[in-house]
Design a protein around this motif. Structure first.
Motif, mmCIF file in Angstrom:
data_model
loop_
_atom_site.group_PDB
_atom_site.id
_atom_site.type_symbol
_atom_site.label_atom_id
_atom_site.label_comp_id
_atom_site.label_asym_id
_atom_site.label_seq_id
_atom_site.Cartn_x
_atom_site.Cartn_y
_atom_site.Cartn_z
ATOM 1 N N UNK A 99 45.858 45.530 40.645
ATOM 2 C CA UNK A 99 44.529 45.564 40.575
ATOM 3 C C UNK A 99 44.039 46.979 39.768
ATOM 4 N N UNK A 100 44.605 47.798 40.233
ATOM 5 C CA UNK A 100 44.320 49.203 39.722
ATOM 6 C C UNK A 100 44.680 49.220 38.259
ATOM 7 N N UNK A 131 42.185 46.944 36.408
ATOM 8 C CA UNK A 131 40.867 47.802 36.153
ATOM 9 C C UNK A 131 40.832 48.703 35.284
ATOM 10 N N UNK A 187 35.277 46.362 30.612
ATOM 11 C CA UNK A 187 35.152 46.442 32.103
ATOM 12 C C UNK A 187 33.893 45.572 32.524
ATOM 13 N N UNK A 211 35.501 43.779 35.312
ATOM 14 C CA UNK A 211 35.512 44.344 37.003
ATOM 15 C C UNK A 211 34.704 43.284 37.704
ATOM 16 N N UNK A 235 36.172 42.311 41.247
ATOM 17 C CA UNK A 235 35.305 42.467 42.562
ATOM 18 C C UNK A 235 35.419 41.052 43.316
ATOM 19 N N UNK A 271 38.438 40.067 44.792
ATOM 20 C CA UNK A 271 38.938 40.575 45.885
ATOM 21 C C UNK A 271 38.011 40.231 47.117
ATOM 22 N N UNK A 272 36.561 39.883 46.948
ATOM 23 C CA UNK A 272 35.862 39.614 47.976
ATOM 24 C C UNK A 272 36.228 38.256 48.443
ATOM 25 N N UNK A 303 39.459 38.394 50.625
ATOM 26 C CA UNK A 303 39.234 38.642 51.737
ATOM 27 C C UNK A 303 38.535 37.634 52.615
#
Lengths: 507, 99, 484, 508
Positions: free
Chosen positions: A408-409, A412, A421, A425, A429, A432-433, A436
């Motif tokens: 992911x780094x 990005x 971006x 991005x 994000x 990822x959320x 999670x």
């Protein structure tokens, strides 16, 4: 050591890629004829083949690193040749598949203990890996297409293996999708070949010298190829088969999601964009942005649907839909950093997802747990498995030091470099959320809630929480996923290798 | 009568042959019963053979071409054996009791 | 030995075998497979001869060309002879065990060898009348073999098969008559040299095409094929689907490209191609709907022949190297289908023996009990769908390639649709290999039944898919005709 | 022999985060609890022993890692390690009731490891790793008991933490991309895109509980065990402050723009925390709001510091304030835990003292910190002095409320003190807390305490007065004389009762 390797490479010669493909292929054929009851013989063959393949891959890696050229050519028809060729990108994928095949074989042996049709299963299992390795080593699109179709064939029996109506239905659906995709890919390749001649993979692409009037055709061909490859890579809306195919036994799901099928599609997209079109030329054609948007949509869509699955494997399947598109996303963003991110995720996603599926298989096989809602307190009963699962899940979210963070780094950074971006991005994000949101509750249940009774406990905890052959594979792959992230900057790490590949892709 | 004698007899034979051929074709296609089909086929064959014989004609002063004759003979042999086979099968079909 | 003798041997060996088998009935089986094996060996020899020494022409009995029976062996003919000999060999080995303890056993072998004779003779025939005779011989022996099924359905199918064959032959004979009337010769090469574009030529062409289309079951004249091919005994079905229709196709190729070359306009080629396309779609669809395995295989043949015809419109516009490639691909496709379909029928025969029926829905247990047979079906299926590696894959590849090169993209659509349908019907079958039906107790299948089927299937897939490169060089020694 | 090697090598630096990690993986249950304080030892030693500027490059870790100590890092490490050590000591015998000890230990050590790592991290990868490890593992500490409240608290904490991490991740990517490096040393003096600065600020802003992003803080503190609350409030939230200092290039235009916002947001936060804290009744929640308020001050200082990179006094003030708040708040939380277990009066007294320290009465660390802040206020921001004055007042009021809430707690549970808690505090609990309190009271004397000024004390006095007014019981009409009489009567009554009891005891 070096001398030994020298002798080995000398002996195996330029045909090493062929031996690597054949090492599992031949054994696969032999296994078909092994009696169902000769457990030991079959296991020996399986492991032997996997180890030999890994060793051969090691030698190949060593040779490629020392600048040796491995090429096997075989003309099958006028103007049509099979070409196996080991370059940096193929080595990345070959190493991944050879390594994970060994682990998965161990796992599968443990998993399928006492189930029927094992010879059939392991035969196709080996064929499946041969196909994967073959398409990884394919040196031109023709070869790639042939192995791509072969892969479909070899995996169909694995998906249908259980023989239940559901499994057969899923297998049928799988076929319907992948064959249609394969056919479209075939059409596209033939079309492209009629325009551009031999389609050897060359770093940096081969099409940029074509005259401008072919460009519109090239766009159509790109579309067809992406559809053809996207079916296996499970790009939305071509992903319908994947969640259904999770009825297959866990080792198959693991292989399908991490190494073979899904990855083959993603790998194909990488190949087409970088080594056929050339990423810069693809950008000139304007096909990268739509591809990126599809990938971005897939990422979010897959994660969102994963939220609503109670069936563990289904949740993981939707997670795959989402995760594999990171590779595609990285490919679709112009710029070396994004390329690194996409390519390295090829490996990282494989390591993490195979861990998750192994763990899911362990829950099912040991305790009969198939649903997230049955996982309360499982962390205490199966700590190592759950730890592996946890690491995999955290990696999927992108938490350091797991491998997913590195991917992911770079994605990005790549998006920043390419100036996109603004839309990439938010996707990262959001994903990822969402990751999670669908993984953390599982971890919570597993570690924090008190255990109920297990649905169907087959394997009693003795020295270890489950059968050793089931336990160690996820532990190993989880460790690898951890190491790949933690020591990402070590020489020969996936990241370093991806950077090497990338350096060659941008002329 | 001049007009009539001017018509090439070869042409007449050919026409007759083609006519028979057409009738036979028509019959083979249309009739459902296999015996009739076989008969129609034989009529077709007769038409072809007639045409072939007509083709063999090379004028009053020359002997006819032997090749078509040979063909006709071969053809007749083939037709006879095929017809025989067909009739045998039809007989067997009549006798068959299964189903 | 005289090189040209190979041409004679491939015909006379099976003929001799047929005679011997009629006489020594008790040794019929042995005679059958030995002579098939010898024939196959001679076929290889023939190919080698043609390859080395070029086209072989032979006038039998010393009669000059135009009068006697002339034999003509070029690359294409030799390849077809090899194909037929190999399939016949495979089926012969298979048939030994298949007909064991059956009444038709003794009747089978003479007819079977006669069929082989007819096939080889047809492929090597140098004049058009000779072709007629072999066609009739083929039709009669094939029909008689079909009738060996002995059931009512088989007899009816055999009869219809015979009638259709006769009808086709009659049409063909009429065309010959017309040609002879116009050019005074029956030699293919001579006619080709003399042919004029006039109504007579057109009439002859159309009559021949109609007759042969009927024999090769080209849509919409395919109605007779499924019952005939699905009711015959397994080795017979195999030969019928793999070879007999292929013989008619071979003739169409010969006539189209060599004899009638000036008449074959792209328009006509496209019309033919359109029929082929419809055959592909209709055949595949019907195969998908078929309830029985053998019926499925038979319908699949209709479709596969359609593909073969679809090569014509593309060959009509391509030129030079690309055309040669495409021509080779067409032959390759034919070979691939021959091997694959014979393998499929042989495998179906095994299933039928052990399950007692071939209803696809109920085959689950049997397929699981017979893994090798199922594997053969899978391999054959690969070749039928045109998946790699198989000859059909390469054939389709070049077909697609030509369609793109010539801009005739509509063939692409047909091909895609046909392939998808083929996938569907093949895997509808294979899907049952994974069912949960109680597995039948694993029967012991004679290796002589499974091995030939496997060999043929492997030949169609890996053999032709990976090792077919020499085919093009073999075909380079092909005939006189227009640029072949 | 060995010692110089150990010191020369950045061995301690590696050991500081890795030892707790190893303990988390290997420790067994028999000696497991003693690993908690021991795990923090290397970090503490490192903070004392290693010279500023020690660093170790680990180029093969993550994206290329570098761990080291700079001046800021050293202070943070000291603060962090000490509090972890003492909280660990406290936890050796102070296991939260109803929780899995094994789980607590593992998560405790993981959190510690993350916290130490982020302090010594000099590259973004390591910082993010430490930040994430700490943030996620702390969930395991908060959601110890399986009650509905803790589950809810844990969930809310986790959601906000993950959100913060993701935002920080985005900001870090942006930053790294903009400067072309992952090392914080490269950040200095660079210009960043505004978006990067905002993303970083938002991501860390959740940790430092900027108004609006603070939701999780009081909820989590309310639910967590005392030691965990102490750590959360004392050191973990400070990671946000450190992160801001690390990520944002001080003095750069975009930073300055955001930093001004930080100043104002900090000020708002300082009062916001008090306003809403004053309406709470649970002691720990009040402390949590106090933390939010104090974090507001810290944010304000950070904002100021980011505008003036070279201002050493400001930096010093910030560090002092960090240390002051970390330790005293830690002591307060631990004390509350003990108080709830014992309900003893003298504990209440100590807590009052600690509250006074927090308020900043003279001769305490509070006075030291606030004094240095006031002294360091840049010329352009002198008007903030008023704000700080008001903030002191507010803090005093909040602490009053805190003491009142303890009182109330005792009154509610007083009758049944022995029934209420099943365990009396263990020895290490006392020990850990006692050392911390000692330290809190003692450490300011290492520095030159500010000169006493009435102006500085005035808000405190005013506040104490207001508290006194608020806390006084209802005053009967006729006020002082009546009150005196009443008190006398109550005293007499009490004595009589005591004698009565005594007599009964004697007669038995």
């Amino acid at each position: 050591m070096n001398e030994l390797l020298n002798v080995l490479t000398e002996a195996l010669g330029k045909n090493l890629p062929l031996w690597i493909v054949l090492s599992s292929f031949s054994v696969g054929l032999v296994i078909f004829f092994v009696q169902e009851s000769s457990h030991r013989l079959r296991t020996t063959l399986n492991l032997l083949a996997a180890v030999v393949k890994l060793a051969l891959v090691g030698v190949l890696l060593w040779g490629v690193y020392h600048g040796q050229v491995y090429e096997v050519r075989w003309v099958i028809a006028p103007n049509l040749e099979l070409l196996l060729h080991a370059d940096a990108l193929s080595m990345l994928f070959v190493t991944l598949s050879a390594l994970l095949w060994l682990v998965t074989t161990v796992y599968a042996i443990g998993y399928l203990e006492h189930s029927p049709h094992r010879s059939r299963f392991f035969g196709f299992f080996s064929l499946c890996v041969s196909a994967t390795v073959g398409l990884a080593l394919a040196g031109n699109l023709v070869t790639f297409v042939m192995f791509y179709e072969f892969l479909t064939l070899a995996t169909y029996p694995l998906v249908a293996h259980k023989g239940s109506d559901e499994a057969r239905k899923a297998a049928r659906l799988y076929l319907a999708y992948t064959f249609t995709g394969g056919l479209l890919l075939l059409v596209a390749v033939v079309w492209l070949k009629s325009i551009a001649g031999p389609l050897t993979f060359v770093q940096g692409g081969i099409l940029d010298t074509l005259p401008a009037e072919t460009h519109s055709a090239l766009r159509w061909i790109f579309l067809l190829m992406i559809v053809g490859l996207g079916v296996k890579a499970a790009l939305v809306p071509l992903h319908g088969w994947l969640p259904k195919a999770m009825v297959a036994p866990a080792p198959v799901s693991a292989l399908l999601h991490a190494v073979a099928v899904v990855k083959a599609g993603a790998f194909g997209i990488v190949r087409v964009v970088y080594d056929v079109y050339g990423v810069e030329f693809a950008d000139v054609l304007g096909v990268l942005v739509p591809l990126g948007i599809v990938a971005a949509f897939t990422i979010v869509y897959g994660s969102t649907l994963a939220l609503f699955q109670d069936e563990l494997k289904k949740r993981l399947a939707y997670s795959t839909v989402s995760q594999v598109s990171y590779i595609v996303l990285g490919t679709a963003i112009l710029g070396p950093l994004a390329t690194v991110g996409g390519i390295v995720h090829l490996v990282h996603q494989g390591l993490m997802k195979i861990t998750l599926f192994f763990a899911a298989g362990n829950y099912a096989e040991t305790l009969g747990i198939h649903r997230v809602s049955q996982m309360n307190g499982v962390g205490k009963r199966m700590p190592l498995t759950t730890l592996a699962f946890t690491l995999g899940a955290l990696g999927m979210i992108g938490i350091p030091p797991m491998a997913g963070f590195i991917s992911k780094w770079y994605l990005g950074l790549g998006a920043l470099e390419a100036g996109v971006l603004l839309w990439v991005m938010p996707v990262l994000i959001a994903s990822s959320l969402l990751n999670a949101a669908y993984f953390l509750p599982i971890l919570y249940r597993a570690w924090f809630l008190p255990a109920d009774s297990w649905p169907d406990e087959h394997i009693q905890a003795q020295r270890w929480e489950t059968h050793g052959m089931l336990l160690w594979p996820p532990v190993i792959t989880a460790s690898l996923a951890l190491l790949a992230g933690l020591f990402a900057s070590l020489p020969f790490s996936p990241l370093e290798w991806a950077q090497l590949i990338t350096a060659r892709e941008y002329k | 009568m001049v007009g009539l004698s001017a018509i090439n007899p070869q042409f007449l034979y050919v026409c007759a042959g083609i006519f028979l051929f057409a009738i036979g074709l028509w019959g083979t296609w249309l009739h459902a019963h296999y015996v009739r089909k076989i008969i129609s086929l034989n009529v077709m064959g007769a038409g072809v053979f007639l045409t072939l014989i007509a083709v063999a004609y090379r004028g009053e002063h020359l002997p006819p071409d032997p090749v078509p004759h040979a063909l006709v003979l071969t053809g007749i042999v083939v037709a006879v054996s095929a017809t025989a086979l067909a009739l045998v099968i039809i007989r067997r079909l009549e006798d068959a009791t299964d189903e | 030995m005289n090189e040209a003798a190979s041409v004679v041997w491939v015909i006379s060996l099976p003929l001799l075998g047929a005679l011997l088998a009629t006489v020594w009935r008790q040794y019929a089986a042995t005679i059958g497979w030995v002579s098939s094996a010898l024939t196959a060996g001679c076929a290889v020899w023939l190919l080698w001869v043609v390859q080395r020494a070029g086209v072989q022409e032979l006038a039998l009995g010393g009669w000059e060309i135009g009068l006697g029976i002339s034999l003509y062996a070029d690359g294409l003919a030799a390849v077809m002879v090899l194909m037929s000999s190999l399939v016949v060999l495979g089926c012969s080995v298979y048939a030994r065990h298949y007909f064991r303890a059956q009444r038709q056993h003794e009747l089978f072998w003479p007819l079977w060898l006669l069929l082989a004779t007819a096939l080889n003779a047809l492929f090597l025939a140098g004049d058009l009348f000779n072709v007629y005779v072999t066609l009739e011989l083929l039709g009669i022996s094939a029909s008689a073999l079909t009738a060996l099924g002995a059931k009512r359905a088989a007899l009816r199918a055999a009869l219809r098969y015979l009638v259709v064959g006769l009808l086709g032959s009659m049409l063909y004979l009429m065309a010959i008559t017309l040609l002879y009337a116009a050019y005074g010769t029956l030699n293919a090469v001579q006619i080709a040299e003399a042919l004029q574009v006039d109504p007579l030529g057109w009439a002859a062409l159309l009559l021949m095409l109609a007759g042969l289309a009927l024999k090769m079951a080209l849509f919409p004249l395919h109605f007779w094929l499924p019952p005939a091919h699905s009711n015959a005994p397994a080795p017979v079905s195999a030969a019928l689907s793999a070879l007999v229709v292929k013989a008619a196709f071979y003739l169409v190729v010969r006539l189209w490209f060599e004899v009638f070359a000036p008449l074959t306009t792209p328009l006509l080629a496209n019309a033919l191609g359109a029929l082929g396309a419809m055959a592909v779609l209709w055949g595949s669809w019907s195969a998908l709907r078929a309830e029985r395995l053998k019926l499925l295989a038979a319908y699949s043949s209709v479709a596969q022949l359609g593909y073969l015809v679809m090569f014509f419109p593309l060959l009509a516009v391509l030129e030079g190297e690309a055309r040669q490639w495409l021509f080779g691909a067409m032959v390759l496709f034919a070979l691939s289908h021959a091997f694959a379909k014979s393998a499929l029928f042989l495998a179906a025969g095994i299933l039928l023996q052990y399950a007692g029926h071939d209803r696809i829905r109920e085959l689950s247990g049997t397929t699981q009990a017979l893994p090798l047979t199922t594997f053969v079906i899978a391999l054959a299926g690969i070749a039928l769908v045109g998946l790699p590696p198989s000859g059909a894959f390469l054939g389709k590849w070049y077909l697609l390639d030509a369609a793109f090169k010539t801009g005739q993209w509509w063939w692409v659509l047909v091909l895609v649709a046909g392939s998808l349908l083929a996938t569907a019907y093949v895997f509808r079958l294979l899907g049952h290999a994974f069912g949960h039906l109680p597995a039948v107790k694993r029967p012991v299948v004679a290796a002589t039944q499974e091995i030939p089927a496997l060999a043929l299937a492997l030949l169609a897939t890996f053999g032709l898919g990976l090792g077919a490169m020499s085919l093009w060089s073999w075909l380079a020694h092909t005939g006189t005709g227009a640029g072949l | 022999m060995l010692q110089p090697v150990l010191l020369e090598l950045p061995f301690l630096l590696l050991l500081a985060p890795l030892l707790p990690l190893c303990f988390a993986l290997v420790g067994n249950d028999r000696i497991g609890q003693w690993l908690l304080p021991v795990a923090a030892l290397p970090a503490l030693v490192a903070a004392f022993v290693l010279p500023v500027g020690t660093s170790v490059a680990l180029p093969w870790v993550l994206l290329g890692a570098q761990w080291g100590l700079d001046a800021t890092g050293q202070v943070f490490l000291l603060v962090t390690a000490l509090l972890w050590l003492l909280a660990g000591l406290y936890s050796v015998s102070g296991t939260p009731a109803g929780a899995s000890w094994w789980r607590f230990r593992v998560f405790f050590l993981l959190t510690l490891s993350g916290n130490v790592l982020l302090v010594i991290a000099q590259d973004m990868g390591s910082f993010f790793l430490g930040f994430a490890l700490m943030g996620l593992a702390a969930y395991g500490l908060i959601a110890q008991q399986a009650s509905v409240t803790t589950r809810r608290a844990g969930r809310i904490y986790l959601i906000w933490t993950v959100l913060g991490e993701v935002l920080l991740f985005a900001g870090a990517v942006f930053t790294a991309g903009a400067i072309g490096s992952v090392y914080f040393s490269e950040v200095v003096g660079k210009e960043l895109p505004l978006a990067a600065v905002i993303l970083v600020t938002l991501g860390l802003g959740i940790k430092v509980a900027l108004p609006g992003l603070h939701v999780w803080l009081p909820i989590a503190h309310g639910a967590a065990p005392p030691a965990v609350s102490a750590l959360l409030s004392g050191v973990m939230v400070k990671a946000g402050i450190l992160g801001l200092l690390r990520f944002l290039p001080a003095g750069a235009a975009s930073t300055v723009w955001v930093a001004e916002w930080l100043v104002w947001l900090g000020l708002v936060g300082a009062f916001y925390g008090v306003v809403f804290g004053l309406r709470q009744t649970a002691p720990k929640v009040i402390l949590a709001y106090s933390t939010m308020s104090q974090l507001g001050v810290l944010t304000l200082l950070t904002g100021l510091g980011l505008q003036a990179p070279a201002d050493a006094a400001l930096a010093m003030a910030l560090l002092l304030y960090v240390a002051h708040h970390a330790w005293v708040k830690g002591a307060l939380f631990l004390g509350v835990g003990l108080f709830k277990q014992t309900l003893s009066w003298w504990l209440l007294g100590v807590l009052v003292v600690l509250a006074l320290v927090l308020i900043g009465v003279p001769l305490t660390s509070g006075a030291l910190a606030k004094g240095s802040v006031k002294a360091a206020l840049p010329a352009a921001w002198q008007h903030l002095a008023l704000g700080l004055w008001l903030s002191s007042l507010a803090t005093t009021l909040l602490m009053g409320r805190f003491v009142w809430s303890l009182w109330r707690y005792r009154r509610q549970h007083g009758g049944a003190a022995s029934h209420h808690t099943s365990t009396s505090p263990g020895l290490t609990q006392w020990l850990g807390w006692a050392i911390l309190v000692e330290w809190v009271l003692w450490w300011p004397f290492l520095f030159a305490l500010p000169v006493f000024k009435w102006w500085d004390v005035s808000p405190i006095l005013l506040g104490l007065g207001m508290v006194a007014l608020a806390l006084l019981p209802r005053i009967p009409a006729g006020d002082v004389p009546v009150l005196v009489a009443h008190t006398g009567y109550r005293g007499w009554h009490w004595v009589r009762q005591w004698r009565h009891k005594h007599r009964r005891f004697l007669s038995n």
